[in-house]
Design an enzyme around this catalytic site. Structure first.
Site, short mmCIF file in Angstrom:
data_model
loop_
_atom_site.label_atom_id
_atom_site.label_comp_id
_atom_site.label_asym_id
_atom_site.label_seq_id
_atom_site.Cartn_x
_atom_site.Cartn_y
_atom_site.Cartn_z
N ASP A 93 10.43 24.67 -18.04
CA ASP A 93 11.36 23.54 -18.21
C ASP A 93 12.40 23.85 -19.28
OD1 ASP A 93 9.99 21.52 -16.41
OD2 ASP A 93 8.37 22.10 -17.75
N ASP A 113 1.54 22.84 -9.86
CA ASP A 113 0.59 21.81 -10.34
C ASP A 113 0.38 20.75 -9.25
OD1 ASP A 113 1.17 22.32 -13.66
OD2 ASP A 113 2.73 22.80 -12.21
N ALA A 167 0.60 21.29 -6.07
CA ALA A 167 -0.24 21.92 -5.04
C ALA A 167 -1.71 21.88 -5.48
CB ALA A 167 0.21 23.36 -4.81
N ARG A 168 -1.93 22.15 -6.76
CA ARG A 168 -3.32 22.09 -7.28
C ARG A 168 -3.87 20.67 -7.15
NH1 ARG A 168 -1.69 25.73 -12.51
NH2 ARG A 168 -2.28 27.74 -11.63
N ASP A 190 13.92 45.11 -12.17
CA ASP A 190 13.03 45.07 -13.34
C ASP A 190 13.52 46.11 -14.34
OD1 ASP A 190 9.83 43.91 -13.64
OD2 ASP A 190 10.52 45.44 -15.07
N ASN A 234 7.94 31.20 -18.03
CA ASN A 234 7.53 30.10 -18.92
C ASN A 234 8.10 30.23 -20.33
OD1 ASN A 234 5.95 28.27 -17.46
ND2 ASN A 234 4.30 29.78 -17.33
N THR A 286 -2.11 34.08 -13.81
CA THR A 286 -2.10 33.38 -12.52
C THR A 286 -0.89 33.89 -11.73
OG1 THR A 286 -0.60 31.54 -12.99
CG2 THR A 286 -2.84 31.32 -13.79
N SER A 306 10.77 26.21 -11.16
CA SER A 306 9.66 26.00 -10.20
C SER A 306 8.84 24.78 -10.63
CB SER A 306 8.78 27.24 -10.10
OG SER A 306 8.30 27.60 -11.38
N HIS A 316 5.87 21.28 -16.93
CA HIS A 316 4.87 22.18 -16.37
C HIS A 316 4.07 22.66 -17.59
CE1 HIS A 316 2.90 25.51 -14.40
NE2 HIS A 316 3.48 26.37 -15.18
N ARG A 343 3.79 30.13 -30.16
CA ARG A 343 4.35 29.71 -28.88
C ARG A 343 5.88 29.66 -28.97
NH1 ARG A 343 4.09 24.18 -26.21
NH2 ARG A 343 4.56 24.67 -24.05
N GLN A 358 2.47 36.08 -24.05
CA GLN A 358 2.19 35.81 -25.46
C GLN A 358 1.35 36.94 -26.06
OE1 GLN A 358 1.09 31.79 -25.94
NE2 GLN A 358 1.17 31.86 -28.16
P1 NAD Z 1 4.19 40.39 -15.88
O1 NAD Z 1 4.10 40.87 -17.29
O2 NAD Z 1 3.23 40.88 -14.87
O3 NAD Z 1 5.66 40.70 -15.32
C1 NAD Z 1 6.82 40.45 -16.05
C2 NAD Z 1 7.85 41.49 -15.60
O4 NAD Z 1 9.11 41.16 -16.19
C3 NAD Z 1 7.50 42.92 -16.04
O5 NAD Z 1 7.49 43.78 -14.91
C4 NAD Z 1 8.63 43.27 -17.02
O6 NAD Z 1 8.99 44.65 -16.98
C5 NAD Z 1 9.76 42.40 -16.48
N1 NAD Z 1 10.83 42.16 -17.44
C6 NAD Z 1 10.74 41.83 -18.76
N2 NAD Z 1 11.98 41.69 -19.28
C7 NAD Z 1 12.85 41.88 -18.27
C8 NAD Z 1 14.27 41.83 -18.17
N3 NAD Z 1 15.04 41.56 -19.23
N4 NAD Z 1 14.84 42.09 -16.98
C9 NAD Z 1 14.09 42.38 -15.89
N5 NAD Z 1 12.74 42.44 -15.92
C10 NAD Z 1 12.14 42.20 -17.09
O7 NAD Z 1 4.16 38.79 -15.99
P2 NAD Z 1 3.81 37.78 -14.79
O8 NAD Z 1 2.36 37.54 -14.76
O9 NAD Z 1 4.51 38.25 -13.55
O10 NAD Z 1 4.49 36.43 -15.33
C11 NAD Z 1 5.90 36.33 -15.39
C12 NAD Z 1 6.30 34.98 -15.95
O11 NAD Z 1 5.94 33.95 -15.01
C13 NAD Z 1 5.62 34.59 -17.27
O12 NAD Z 1 6.56 33.97 -18.12
C14 NAD Z 1 4.55 33.60 -16.84
O13 NAD Z 1 4.20 32.71 -17.88
C15 NAD Z 1 5.32 32.91 -15.72
N6 NAD Z 1 4.50 32.10 -14.80
C16 NAD Z 1 5.04 30.91 -14.44
C17 NAD Z 1 4.34 30.07 -13.59
C18 NAD Z 1 4.95 28.74 -13.22
O14 NAD Z 1 4.34 27.91 -12.52
N7 NAD Z 1 6.18 28.48 -13.64
C19 NAD Z 1 3.09 30.46 -13.10
C20 NAD Z 1 2.58 31.70 -13.46
C21 NAD Z 1 3.30 32.52 -14.34
#
Ligand code: NAD
Length: 315
Positions: A125, A150, A152-153, A37, A122, A232, A145, A177, A90, A84
């Site tokens: 896709d 979705d 699973a839901r 991170d 996100n 989530t 992913s 998604h 968006r 966001q």
């Molecule tokens: P979060 O803010 O808790 O964590 C994001 C992390 O990414 C932070 O710790 C940040 O320091 C780190 N980060 C940012 N830029 C970085 C980089 N260049 N290199 C390394 N680390 C970096 O966010 P979250 O709640 O964990 O969500 C993360 C992502 O997952 C979001 O885009 C969210 O929309 C997505 N998400 C996807 C699904 C899905 O089904 N695909 C479901 C839930 C969330």
């Protein structure tokens, strides 16, 4: 005999990355889990906290690392991204997360061409498509992913509604998604009986109205959870463990990951979710179902939504 450790690298030690690692370490699937991170304090804190549970889990090494750890990784999972901000469109978010994903994919690719990459950030896709185009790895090795969560839901809600164990309910959410995703009712079945035959037999509800309510609840789940608690992460964490299991155990499991399509379902040059056979190298095969007209139209509409966003992104 030397046995190669099963190694997973997780880029992004946020809520999603750490929920995934928390669930993964309890499964005994990986021998080594490395977190990366940009926020070093958060990274150190999360790794310490997770490691303190090790006396209660199967043996696994959990550590903070860097991109050199990708050299011998079986799997790299990208959950890093920005959320966001108010006043941000968006599309601005898409561009920002695209830049983040590029800044992660490049150092991975300079260390290995052999691993599987799963994108979670996100809009999943869009970012899966951009990562595929950027790295040009063999198709199926960079996946999203997608609608595994979705799906699973959907199975959970059908299971509750029909009062049948979710493991005996087989049903898929396909497409984006996001808002344009579709429920593939034609592929849904319970105990081998297609849902269109099962529901009239069961007679416990007005099933046509119930179907619409269930689809709406699945589609709006993330909005409701975000309204209630801001983000989530547990459901996606477990969905990622399921994808990991299929890859590390070379299971050939069918999961609705986001895949680069090359003609399947009549779609080309787009990433979205369809049922895929997942094994050691990512997608081993894409399963094509002869969808009825309404579902086909829904899937095409989903592809159009994604294409319109892609056309506006600078790469
Ligand atoms: P979060 O803010 O808790 O964590 C994001 C992390 O990414 C932070 O710790 C940040 O320091 C780190 N980060 C940012 N830029 C970085 C980089 N260049 N290199 C390394 N680390 C970096 O966010 P979250 O709640 O964990 O969500 C993360 C992502 O997952 C979001 O885009 C969210 O929309 C997505 N998400 C996807 C699904 C899905 O089904 N695909 C479901 C839930 C969330």
């Amino acid at each position: 005999m030397d046995i190669k450790p099963r190694k997973v690298v997780v880029v992004g030690a946020g809520a999603v990355g750490c929920s995934y690692v928390y669930a993964l370490m309890q499964k005994g699937l990986a021998d080594e889990i490395v977190l990366i991170d940009t926020n070093q304090d958060r990274l150190e804190g999360e790794v310490m906290d997770l490691s303190h549970g090790l006396p209660f889990t199967p043996p696994v090494l959990i550590k903070a690392g860097d991109y050199d750890d990708c050299r011998d990784a079986n799997l790299v999972v990208i959950t890093a991204g920005a959320a966001q901000q108010s006043g941000q469109s968006r599309l601005d978010l898409v561009q920002r997360n695209a830049d983040i994903v590029f800044s992660i994919c490049d150092p991975i690719a300079s260390r290995t061409q052999e691993t599987v990459i799963v994108i979670v950030t996100n809009p999943v896709d869009i970012l899966t498509y951009l990562a595929n185009r950027r790295l040009q790895w063999p198709r199926g090795r960079i996946i999203g992913s997608g609608t595994v969560l979705d799906t699973a839901r959907f199975r959970t809600m059908l299971s509750r509604h029909c009062r049948v164990d979710a493991r005996n309910v087989h049903a898929y959410i396909l497409g984006e998604h996001g808002d344009s995703e579709i429920a593939a009712w034609s592929m849904a079945h319970i105990a081998g009986i297609n849902i269109s035959d099962y529901c009239p037999q069961c007679r416990r509800c007005d099933y046509e109205a119930a179907h619409d309510r269930i689809v709406e609840a699945v589609r709006d789940s993330a909005y409701h959870i975000i309204d209630y608690k801001g983000a989530t992460y547990y459901g996606i964490g477990l969905s990622l463990v399921r994808i990991t299991e299929a890859i590390l155990r070379d299971e050939n499991s069918v999961l609705t990951v986001s895949a680069m399509l090359e003609g399947e379902y009549g779609l080309t040059d787009i990433c979205l979710s369809v049922p895929c056979v997942i094994g050691r190298n990512g997608i081993a095969a894409i399963i094509e179902s002869d969808l009825p007209e309404k579902e086909k139209r829904g899937l095409y509409a989903s592809a159009v939504v994604l294409r319109e966003i892609l056309d506006q992104i600078k790469t």
